[in-house]
Design a protein around this motif. Sequence first.
Motif, short mmCIF file in Angstrom:
data_model
loop_
_atom_site.label_atom_id
_atom_site.label_comp_id
_atom_site.label_asym_id
_atom_site.label_seq_id
_atom_site.Cartn_x
_atom_site.Cartn_y
_atom_site.Cartn_z
N ASP A 29 72.41 60.15 44.14
CA ASP A 29 71.65 59.08 44.81
C ASP A 29 70.42 59.65 45.52
O ASP A 29 70.44 60.79 46.00
CB ASP A 29 72.51 58.38 45.86
N ASN A 48 77.56 42.83 37.02
CA ASN A 48 76.85 42.62 35.76
C ASN A 48 76.56 41.14 35.53
O ASN A 48 77.24 40.27 36.07
CB ASN A 48 77.69 43.15 34.58
N ASN A 81 77.20 47.98 44.90
CA ASN A 81 77.83 47.69 43.62
C ASN A 81 77.25 46.40 43.06
O ASN A 81 77.40 45.34 43.65
CB ASN A 81 79.35 47.57 43.78
N ARG A 82 76.59 46.52 41.94
CA ARG A 82 75.84 45.40 41.35
C ARG A 82 76.64 44.76 40.23
O ARG A 82 76.92 45.39 39.21
CB ARG A 82 74.50 45.92 40.84
N GLY A 94 82.12 43.01 35.24
CA GLY A 94 82.11 44.39 35.73
C GLY A 94 80.94 44.61 36.66
O GLY A 94 80.22 43.67 37.01
N TRP A 95 80.76 45.85 37.09
CA TRP A 95 79.64 46.14 37.97
C TRP A 95 79.16 47.56 37.75
O TRP A 95 79.84 48.40 37.14
CB TRP A 95 80.03 45.92 39.43
N SER A 96 77.97 47.84 38.24
CA SER A 96 77.39 49.17 38.15
C SER A 96 76.90 49.61 39.53
O SER A 96 76.70 48.78 40.41
CB SER A 96 76.23 49.18 37.15
N TRP A 97 76.72 50.90 39.70
CA TRP A 97 76.30 51.44 40.99
C TRP A 97 74.78 51.39 41.09
O TRP A 97 74.08 51.88 40.22
CB TRP A 97 76.81 52.88 41.14
N ASP A 98 74.27 50.80 42.16
CA ASP A 98 72.83 50.68 42.35
C ASP A 98 72.49 50.77 43.84
O ASP A 98 72.50 49.77 44.55
CB ASP A 98 72.32 49.35 41.78
N TRP A 113 67.63 46.94 45.28
CA TRP A 113 68.92 46.24 45.24
C TRP A 113 69.48 46.03 46.65
O TRP A 113 70.03 44.97 46.95
CB TRP A 113 69.93 46.99 44.38
#
Length: 302
Positions: free
Chosen positions: A125, A82, A79-80, A87-91, A96
């Motif tokens: 993924d 921002n 979870n990256r 917030g965060w995004s999936w990476d 990463w």
Amino acid sequence: MHKRQLGKSDLFVSEIGFGCMSLSTNQQEANKIIQTALNNGITYFDTADLYDQGENEKIVGNALKDNRQDIILATKVGNRVNASGDGWSWDPSKKWITTGIHASLKRLQTDYIDVYQLHGGMMEDDVDEVIDTMESLKKEGLIREYGISSIRPNVIERFLQKSNAVSVMMQYSLLDRRPEECFSLLEDNQASLLIRGTVAKGLLTADGLNRANKTHNYLSYSNKELIDTIEKLQALDAPISSIALQYALQIKVTGSLIIGASSSEQLIESIEAYKQPVPESILLEAAEITKREIYLEHRITI
């Protein structure tokens, strides 16, 4: 505190693990709780790079640096956060994960992570890239073992069958028995279950009815069903929190119950509940009282 082998690895984890997400950001308060855990035989500590945007790892690293050789330390990645921090995004990319491990090592003040977990997962993924990255980190000595934290049966199945993962973290309790369909999969792949949510947000404690009365529903339980179920569990001849913990521990594939606590007193209550033996007959009664359901989405057969 008893220990169990984690999957097919050489790691042994305490049956009660400490979930660090609930720790205070006050270092002194966190130190006190972690010392209580150590004093009571807890050797497995679980955090994630996402918790408090990395601050939790720093707190844990400071608290455990003098005990590093005596514990099993786990964290998570994927979870990256921002750039704005809101917030965060999936990476789950190699880039990463490789960046994440070095950042976590620095925050945790250690040279290696015992159990590095993918913090989620989707069928979209590139799972082969994820696994290759984890295996590379093992060869470099940056991690000892790896696993996944997910509730998606299809994601878990693919990850276990393609990898050497030793653990799967899932929410599981008497009130959420959906993971039971995955137990044979874990056993077949020699992976252990790391359980979070064993007392179902406090519903499976002495305060359960008070909490239930303030809860509209819980998963598929309506408010009435929830109250009726908790009343029946509390009527059994053992403390409800002990029943909840021992029910999860009786599962063959269980490695550790990840228990959170915001105070030393709360943690000690959980440890005392763990020490209370519960007859198998009562565990069978508890199973009869609660629902056995399956995940309606993210099916194993796709």
